[in-house]
Design an enzyme around this catalytic site. Structure first.
Site, PDB file in Angstrom:
ATOM      1  N   ASP A 294      -9.072   6.424   9.337  1.00  0.00           N
ATOM      2  CA  ASP A 294     -10.080   4.979   8.221  1.00  0.00           C
ATOM      3  C   ASP A 294     -10.326   3.683   9.468  1.00  0.00           C
ATOM      4  O   ASP A 294     -10.921   3.114   9.578  1.00  0.00           O
ATOM      5  CB  ASP A 294      -9.940   4.524   7.170  1.00  0.00           C
TER       6      ASP A 294
ATOM      7  N   GLU B 228     -12.298  -0.391  17.274  1.00  0.00           N
ATOM      8  CA  GLU B 228     -13.039  -0.197  16.760  1.00  0.00           C
ATOM      9  C   GLU B 228     -14.352  -1.186  16.552  1.00  0.00           C
ATOM     10  O   GLU B 228     -15.401  -1.197  15.992  1.00  0.00           O
ATOM     11  CB  GLU B 228     -13.102   0.122  15.122  1.00  0.00           C
TER      12      GLU B 228
ATOM     13  N   ARG C 211      -3.629   0.478  10.927  1.00  0.00           N
ATOM     14  CA  ARG C 211      -4.797  -0.468  12.270  1.00  0.00           C
ATOM     15  C   ARG C 211      -4.574   1.002  12.730  1.00  0.00           C
ATOM     16  O   ARG C 211      -3.739   1.396  13.811  1.00  0.00           O
ATOM     17  CB  ARG C 211      -3.882  -1.260  13.042  1.00  0.00           C
TER      18      ARG C 211
ATOM     19  N   ILE D 269       1.286  -1.802  -0.256  1.00  0.00           N
ATOM     20  CA  ILE D 269      -0.529   0.251  -0.292  1.00  0.00           C
ATOM     21  C   ILE D 269       1.094   1.443   0.190  1.00  0.00           C
ATOM     22  O   ILE D 269       0.374   2.211  -1.001  1.00  0.00           O
ATOM     23  CB  ILE D 269      -1.154   0.175   0.796  1.00  0.00           C
TER      24      ILE D 269
END
Ligand code: NAD
Length: 500
Positions: free
Chosen positions: A413, A418, A389, A309
């Protein structure tokens, strides 16, 4: 305005009435009552006897069944045109599930006594219904006969847990009818594991519970493969699975571009305050005050983790004409040279970057890599983006950095805690996590709910790779013979042919 379908048209689409003539259908439709329910109203309870059939005109019904601990588990959702409780208009019937209004609901209700009265007066209609039911009985008998003779759908059955509409659509498309796919909305846990009975393969996601206790139940239900449709597997007890003889596979990488592009989307939206402009203009406020951004051209980007990424991101950022600094434990000199990337130490990156984007995995050494000390070393007004993360960032330190103005904006994000929130619609619930609630109050923070991976291309790749592993399993592959197998520590994975 939305055009309402007439009650007669709704009835004509219900299988049991399908061969009645228009006059008969209209006769029944006229005797049905329109009933409205508020969100969360209970329409009927599992286990009680009912004598009413429901046809949904508008809104949705949640179909709930009791779990082992007596809690309600949502099995599926019914929408407009769908029907529940057909048998109860012929004779009082025990409800197999609880029906609850998922939103404001309009139902057409037909009760047994009214229906029986219509039938008594219309012998021809009664005969037609009887003929239809007989045909159905014959078809069912044929199916049972096929089952007994072994001439049945021999396709391998896969149970999907925590399935969303996009899961169903992408897997159905990629499956091309090869396997028999069954999509369950609930997450896999001790209460829902009974749904896996009769399946050889379970396809699970990041928030499913695959602890030893659940795996034992899966084994008892005949499950032999758990195919994770995600990269991470921290929710799977790998050792327990292998002891029980259950193979585990995953999708190690799907579309790195999807995540890199989302990091860019967050960066640009924050830098140019697009989210604020969008809200203002919708309210007729065209003022530009407070919307001053800055140009990325010739600014410095700091990318932490130059893997799949990170590399995609470097390529996009170089298109903006940015100076790019990278930090990684392992360096790729050739890539750095090709893309004018300068590897630096973390401290150098913190000191120089105007935008910092995180793409390292969560490991003991990367846990809270962004903390009070590192934030102190950053440039005032830095934009911080995390699509990797949540626990890479110490959220309390981030909140303090935002409060002091040291951090100019944050695009997140992922979030440390979460699990309880992301991927679910909790819009009618109270957020009890004060840290998340505080983060949501900043007008220079954008939070997205772990959606960086969510592109058509990535979903399609996830489906393709997952099904590829299951096909190999179907051909007799087990454990390490499977592409993208997850193995107990010390054993090596065999990469899939596609190399993802
Ligand atoms: P990758 O393994 O290809 O790259 C990770 C890079 O981090 C590697 O180059 C590795 O050398 C480097 N690294 C390892 N330890 C490091 C350390 N201590 N300090 C700095 N760098 C270190 O992984 P990837 O496919 O690029 O994914 C990166 C992360 O993105 C994953 O960890 C995953 O958690 C996250 N991710 C998020 C989403 C999303 O939807 N938000 C989707 C997929 C992946």
């Amino acid at each position: 305005m939305e055009k309402k379908v007439s009650p007669a048209k709704l009835l004509a689409n219900i299988d049991i009435f399908a061969n009645l003539d228009t006059r008969s259908i209209e006769l029944i439709a006229q005797r049905m009552k329109l009933v409205r329910y508020k969100k969360d109203d209970i329409i009927c309870n599992e286990g009680e006897t009912g004598d009413r059939m429901f046809v949904i005109v508008g809104g949705e019904i949640s179909v709930l069944k009791k779990g082992n601990d007596d809690s309600d588990i949502k099995i599926t959702t019914l929408g407009p045109g769908e029907v529940a409780g057909v048998m109860s208009i012929f004779e009082k019937d025990v409800r197999s599930a609880t029906l609850q209004a998922a939103e404001t609901l309009e139902l057409l209700v037909l009760d047994k006594d009214t229906f029986q009265e219509i039938l008594k007066r219309n012998v021809e209609m009664a005969n037609k219904l009887l003929a239809h039911l007989s045909r159905q009985l014959r078809a069912e008998t044929y199916t049972v006969a096929k089952l007994l003779s072994g001439d049945v759908d021999k396709r391998m059955k896969i149970a999907f847990f925590d399935s969303k509409p996009y899961t169903k659509s992408v897997f159905t498309q990629n499956n091309k009818e090869h396997f028999s796919l069954h999509f369950f909305e609930p997450r896999l846990n001790v209460d829902t594991v009974s749904l896996s009975a009769g399946f050889q393969v379970v396809c699970a996601f990041v928030n499913d519970d695959l602890s030893a206790r659940v795996l034992e139940q899966l084994k008892q239900n005949g499950v032999k493969l758990v195919a994770m449709r995600c990269a991470g597997y921290n929710n799977v007890d790998i050792d327990a699975a292998h002891k029980l003889g259950i193979s585990i596979t995953r999708v190690p990488a799907y579309s790195p571009n999807a995540v890199a592009e989302h990091a860019i989307a967050l960066t640009l939206a924050l830098n140019r305050k697009i989210y604020r402009a969008y809200n203002r203009v919708r309210e007729g406020n065209f003022s530009l005050t407070g919307l001053v951004g800055s140009e990325l051209y010739q600014k410095t980007a700091g990318v932490i983790g130059i893997g799949k990424i990170g590399k995609c991101l470097v390529q996009i950022l170089s298109g903006f004409g940015m100076n790019i600094l990278g930090y990684d434990k392992f360096q790729d000199g050739e890539f750095a040279e090709q893309h004018k990337l300068a590897y630096v130490s973390l401290n150098e990156l913190f000191a120089a970057a105007d935008v910092i984007s995180l793409h390292a995995p969560l490991l003991p050494e990367t846990y809270h890599i962004i903390n009070k000390d590192s934030i102190q070393k950053m440039k005032p007004g830095v934009i911080l983006v995390n699509t990797s993360r949540g626990a890479l960032i110490d959220t309390s330190a981030l909140i303090n950095g935002l409060k002091s103005g040291k951090i100019g904006a944050a695009g997140l994000d992922v979030y440390e805690e979460e699990e309880e929130y992301f991927f679910e619609d909790l819009s009618d619930k109270i957020i009890t996590d004060d840290t998340l609630a505080r983060l949501m109050t900043f007008n220079n923070v954008i939070i997205t709910g772990h959606q960086a991976f969510l592109t058509k291309e990535a979903l399609s790749e996830i489906a393709r790779v997952t099904l590829e592993s299951i096909i190999r399993f179907e051909q007799g592959g087990r454990f390490r013979e499977l592409p993208n197998a997850v193995l107990p520590k010390g054993e090596k994975e065999i990469k899939s042919r596609a190399g993802v």
